[in-house]
Design a protein around this motif. Structure first.
Motif, PDB file in Angstrom:
ATOM      1  N   GLN A  27       0.837  -1.207   0.000  1.00 53.68           N
ATOM      2  CA  GLN A  27       0.000   0.000   0.000  1.00 53.68           C
ATOM      3  C   GLN A  27       0.873   1.259   0.000  1.00 53.68           C
ATOM      4  O   GLN A  27       2.024   1.207   0.426  1.00 53.68           O
ATOM      5  CB  GLN A  27      -0.867   0.003   1.269  1.00 53.68           C
ATOM      6  CG  GLN A  27      -1.858  -1.141   1.374  1.00 53.68           C
ATOM      7  CD  GLN A  27      -3.117  -0.882   0.552  1.00 53.68           C
ATOM      8  OE1 GLN A  27      -3.407   0.254   0.192  1.00 53.68           O
ATOM      9  NE2 GLN A  27      -3.859  -1.941   0.252  1.00 53.68           N
ATOM     10  N   PRO A  28       0.307   2.393  -0.445  1.00 50.44           N
ATOM     11  CA  PRO A  28       1.053   3.655  -0.342  1.00 50.44           C
ATOM     12  C   PRO A  28       1.555   3.853   1.092  1.00 50.44           C
ATOM     13  O   PRO A  28       0.812   3.657   2.044  1.00 50.44           O
ATOM     14  CB  PRO A  28      -0.002   4.715  -0.695  1.00 50.44           C
ATOM     15  CG  PRO A  28      -0.973   3.994  -1.566  1.00 50.44           C
ATOM     16  CD  PRO A  28      -1.013   2.589  -1.053  1.00 50.44           C
ATOM     17  N   GLY A  29       2.830   4.181   1.220  1.00 53.73           N
ATOM     18  CA  GLY A  29       3.406   4.406   2.548  1.00 53.73           C
ATOM     19  C   GLY A  29       3.971   3.159   3.197  1.00 53.73           C
ATOM     20  O   GLY A  29       4.667   3.246   4.209  1.00 53.73           O
ATOM     21  N   ASP A  30       3.680   1.980   2.630  1.00 55.61           N
ATOM     22  CA  ASP A  30       4.223   0.737   3.199  1.00 55.61           C
ATOM     23  C   ASP A  30       5.743   0.684   3.034  1.00 55.61           C
ATOM     24  O   ASP A  30       6.281   1.144   2.036  1.00 55.61           O
ATOM     25  CB  ASP A  30       3.629  -0.487   2.482  1.00 55.61           C
ATOM     26  CG  ASP A  30       2.306  -0.915   3.094  1.00 55.61           C
ATOM     27  OD1 ASP A  30       1.859  -0.248   4.058  1.00 55.61           O
ATOM     28  OD2 ASP A  30       1.713  -1.902   2.602  1.00 55.61           O
ATOM     29  N   LYS A  31       6.369   0.059   4.018  1.00 55.77           N
ATOM     30  CA  LYS A  31       7.815  -0.131   3.944  1.00 55.77           C
ATOM     31  C   LYS A  31       8.121  -1.366   3.091  1.00 55.77           C
ATOM     32  O   LYS A  31       7.460  -2.394   3.219  1.00 55.77           O
ATOM     33  CB  LYS A  31       8.368  -0.350   5.351  1.00 55.77           C
ATOM     34  CG  LYS A  31       9.877  -0.404   5.436  1.00 55.77           C
ATOM     35  CD  LYS A  31      10.293  -0.537   6.908  1.00 55.77           C
ATOM     36  CE  LYS A  31      11.799  -0.421   7.101  1.00 55.77           C
ATOM     37  NZ  LYS A  31      12.594  -1.388   6.415  1.00 55.77           N
ATOM     38  N   LEU A  32       9.103  -1.228   2.211  1.00 54.16           N
ATOM     39  CA  LEU A  32       9.541  -2.385   1.426  1.00 54.16           C
ATOM     40  C   LEU A  32      10.462  -3.253   2.283  1.00 54.16           C
ATOM     41  O   LEU A  32      11.137  -2.742   3.164  1.00 54.16           O
ATOM     42  CB  LEU A  32      10.307  -1.923   0.180  1.00 54.16           C
ATOM     43  CG  LEU A  32       9.510  -1.753  -1.113  1.00 54.16           C
ATOM     44  CD1 LEU A  32       8.516  -0.621  -0.974  1.00 54.16           C
ATOM     45  CD2 LEU A  32      10.445  -1.485  -2.285  1.00 54.16           C
ATOM     46  N   PRO A  33      10.504  -4.558   1.999  1.00 52.76           N
ATOM     47  CA  PRO A  33      11.487  -5.404   2.693  1.00 52.76           C
ATOM     48  C   PRO A  33      12.899  -4.870   2.436  1.00 52.76           C
ATOM     49  O   PRO A  33      13.113  -4.139   1.465  1.00 52.76           O
ATOM     50  CB  PRO A  33      11.297  -6.780   2.047  1.00 52.76           C
ATOM     51  CG  PRO A  33       9.957  -6.745   1.398  1.00 52.76           C
ATOM     52  CD  PRO A  33       9.712  -5.317   1.017  1.00 52.76           C
ATOM     53  N   SER A  34      13.853  -5.253   3.259  1.00 50.01           N
ATOM     54  CA  SER A  34      15.241  -4.831   3.054  1.00 50.01           C
ATOM     55  C   SER A  34      15.748  -5.400   1.729  1.00 50.01           C
ATOM     56  O   SER A  34      15.166  -6.335   1.184  1.00 50.01           O
ATOM     57  CB  SER A  34      16.121  -5.350   4.190  1.00 50.01           C
ATOM     58  OG  SER A  34      16.227  -6.754   4.090  1.00 50.01           O
ATOM     59  N   VAL A  35      16.823  -4.805   1.236  1.00 50.99           N
ATOM     60  CA  VAL A  35      17.376  -5.245  -0.042  1.00 50.99           C
ATOM     61  C   VAL A  35      17.718  -6.732   0.011  1.00 50.99           C
ATOM     62  O   VAL A  35      17.411  -7.499  -0.898  1.00 50.99           O
ATOM     63  CB  VAL A  35      18.630  -4.417  -0.400  1.00 50.99           C
ATOM     64  CG1 VAL A  35      19.292  -4.972  -1.654  1.00 50.99           C
ATOM     65  CG2 VAL A  35      18.243  -2.966  -0.606  1.00 50.99           C
ATOM     66  N   ARG A  36      18.354  -7.156   1.104  1.00 48.08           N
ATOM     67  CA  ARG A  36      18.744  -8.564   1.194  1.00 48.08           C
ATOM     68  C   ARG A  36      17.521  -9.476   1.260  1.00 48.08           C
ATOM     69  O   ARG A  36      17.493 -10.552   0.677  1.00 48.08           O
ATOM     70  CB  ARG A  36      19.661  -8.802   2.392  1.00 48.08           C
ATOM     71  CG  ARG A  36      20.454 -10.093   2.241  1.00 48.08           C
ATOM     72  CD  ARG A  36      21.378 -10.354   3.397  1.00 48.08           C
ATOM     73  NE  ARG A  36      22.638  -9.647   3.309  1.00 48.08           N
ATOM     74  CZ  ARG A  36      23.804 -10.223   3.021  1.00 48.08           C
ATOM     75  NH1 ARG A  36      23.864 -11.506   2.770  1.00 48.08           N
ATOM     76  NH2 ARG A  36      24.908  -9.522   2.995  1.00 48.08           N
ATOM     77  N   GLN A  37      16.486  -9.026   1.993  1.00 44.71           N
ATOM     78  CA  GLN A  37      15.272  -9.840   2.082  1.00 44.71           C
ATOM     79  C   GLN A  37      14.606  -9.963   0.708  1.00 44.71           C
ATOM     80  O   GLN A  37      14.175 -11.042   0.315  1.00 44.71           O
ATOM     81  CB  GLN A  37      14.297  -9.232   3.109  1.00 44.71           C
ATOM     82  CG  GLN A  37      13.088 -10.121   3.396  1.00 44.71           C
ATOM     83  CD  GLN A  37      13.483 -11.525   3.847  1.00 44.71           C
ATOM     84  OE1 GLN A  37      14.303 -11.687   4.758  1.00 44.71           O
ATOM     85  NE2 GLN A  37      12.935 -12.565   3.212  1.00 44.71           N
ATOM     86  N   LEU A  38      14.563  -8.841  -0.021  1.00 49.22           N
ATOM     87  CA  LEU A  38      13.998  -8.893  -1.375  1.00 49.22           C
ATOM     88  C   LEU A  38      14.797  -9.838  -2.265  1.00 49.22           C
ATOM     89  O   LEU A  38      14.229 -10.609  -3.040  1.00 49.22           O
ATOM     90  CB  LEU A  38      13.994  -7.498  -2.003  1.00 49.22           C
ATOM     91  CG  LEU A  38      12.795  -6.600  -1.685  1.00 49.22           C
ATOM     92  CD1 LEU A  38      13.042  -5.186  -2.208  1.00 49.22           C
ATOM     93  CD2 LEU A  38      11.527  -7.172  -2.315  1.00 49.22           C
ATOM     94  N   ALA A  39      16.127  -9.783  -2.111  1.00 49.20           N
ATOM     95  CA  ALA A  39      16.988 -10.668  -2.903  1.00 49.20           C
ATOM     96  C   ALA A  39      16.628 -12.130  -2.627  1.00 49.20           C
ATOM     97  O   ALA A  39      16.538 -12.940  -3.540  1.00 49.20           O
ATOM     98  CB  ALA A  39      18.457 -10.407  -2.582  1.00 49.20           C
ATOM     99  N   LEU A  40      16.397 -12.441  -1.364  1.00 41.29           N
ATOM    100  CA  LEU A  40      16.012 -13.805  -0.996  1.00 41.29           C
ATOM    101  C   LEU A  40      14.616 -14.139  -1.505  1.00 41.29           C
ATOM    102  O   LEU A  40      14.369 -15.233  -2.004  1.00 41.29           O
ATOM    103  CB  LEU A  40      16.039 -13.960   0.527  1.00 41.29           C
ATOM    104  CG  LEU A  40      17.398 -14.276   1.136  1.00 41.29           C
ATOM    105  CD1 LEU A  40      17.402 -13.978   2.626  1.00 41.29           C
ATOM    106  CD2 LEU A  40      17.770 -15.735   0.895  1.00 41.29           C
TER     107      LEU A  40
END
Lengths: 124, 236
Positions: A27-40
């Motif tokens: 959603q707008p304003g939501d935090k994205l997972p960390s770069v490493r978490q996204l990589a996983l």
């Protein structure tokens, strides 16, 4: 995530995140997972994920808050523009392909209509 | 970004036979690099030359040092478990590594053992191929090194183990460190590679960014790699 090896991975990661934003998973304003978490999450390396995020930052789809991470923009106009851009890309493809088959605008519309009706029936 | 690995004019011969020649390669820090080539192309030899367990002519610099003994301390490469007694228990192997390497990170090692379901009570001789590869990954990544070398970590293992190994690389490879993974079948690791280096005809045949191959050549990594063997198609 299953990647198409012919398409640059950073582009596919951007599309994956675009989808999450446009379908409301993010959603707008939501935090994205960390770069490493996204990589996983997607099975790609951190540099490639970082490249995708850097481009999304410059497109103003996400915002970076120092020390806190990346957040989905709260500017709904930007999200609307993104939606229009992606819809437009898909429509362009269909339009060009069908015109290349010599279909007129009216024919495209009626083909589209009957196609959607048959799809709807299959889903019922 | 700085140069982490620099190989200049490397030549290596064994029993009067030339194995590698004119090898020049520069890799910066924080990368995952696929080292590709057919069986017997010299990938393992190149890794042994980088760590200093084989010696050739030319200069190899890792993290600023070209002296073999110092270089070794920057590189984590679990060359073979063959040197250890087959009756040794897995737990003892970890103890041994911890006593030998000052950069051994116990916390990370424990996380890896748990994540990869490694049974510390098994003897080395009782390990399946997949278990052996998992053990090698865990030992290699337990060290806090600048350069990690993995030699064909996916040979003959099932897809679940493969996924676990790939995830442990993404999870525990220190951000500034570089990892070189050799393989003769690239598809399984293509999505996690920054760059590929191809060893062919006894030298480095090509060194490219993975996403550049996809963008410029409109082909997959596997397809590009295969095209190098069809001849006359490469552009550099």
């Amino acid at each position: 995530m299953k990647f198409d090896d012919k398409v640059p991975i950073y582009i596919q990661i951007k599309n994956y995140l675009y989808h999450q934003i446009l379908t409301g998973t993010l959603q707008p304003g939501d935090k994205l997972p960390s770069v490493r978490q996204l990589a996983l999450d997607v099975t790609a390396n951190v540099n490639t994920v970082q490249r995708a995020l850097t481009e999304m930052l410059s497109e103003d789809i996400i915002e970076s808050q120092r020390g806190k991470g990346n957040f989905v923009t709260t500017d709904v106009d930007n999200i609307k523009q993104l939606r229009n851009k992606l819809v437009n890309e898909q429509l362009t493809l269909v339009y060009q392909e069908l015109h290349a088959l010599n279909l007129s605008n009216d024919e495209i519309l009626s083909e589209m209509k009957s196609y959607m009706e048959s799809r709807d029936e299959q889903h019922e | 970004m700085s140069d982490l690995l620099k190989i200049e004019n490397l030549i290596y011969s064994h029993s009067l036979k030339n194995i590698l020649h004119d090898v020049n390669l520069t890799v910066s820090d924080g990368k995952i690099v696929g080292l590709l080539g057919e069986n017997g192309a010299g990938k393992t030899t190149l890794m042994r030359l980088i760590t200093g367990s084989a010696h050739g002519k030319g200069t190899i610099t890792v993290a600023g040092t070209s002296k073999p003994a110092e270089r070794k301390s920057h590189v984590s490469f679990t060359e073979h478990l063959g040197g250890l007694s087959s009756g040794m228990k897995v737990g003892k192997v970890f103890d041994f590594y911890q006593s030998v390497y000052p950069d051994f990170n116990i916390a990370r090692s424990n996380s890896l053992i748990e994540f990869l379901d490694i049974d510390k009570n098994l003897k080395l001789s009782a390990l399946s191929k997949g278990m052996k590869e998992k053990l090698i990954i865990a030992l290699t990544l337990s060290r806090q090194a600048d350069l990690y070398l993995l030699d064909e970590p996916f040979g003959g293992i099932d897809s679940m183990s493969r996924k676990k190994i790939i995830n442990s690389i993404l999870k525990w490879k220190p951000e500034e460190s570089t990892m070189i993974i050799s393989d003769h079948y690239v598809t399984e690791i293509a999505s996690i590679l920054d760059e590929i280096v191809v060893v062919k005809d006894k030298t480095i045949n090509c060194h490219k960014q993975a996403d550049e191959i996809r963008e410029d050549n409109d082909m997959g990594i596997e397809e590009f790699y295969e095209s190098l063997y069809e001849g006359g198609k490469q552009d550099d």
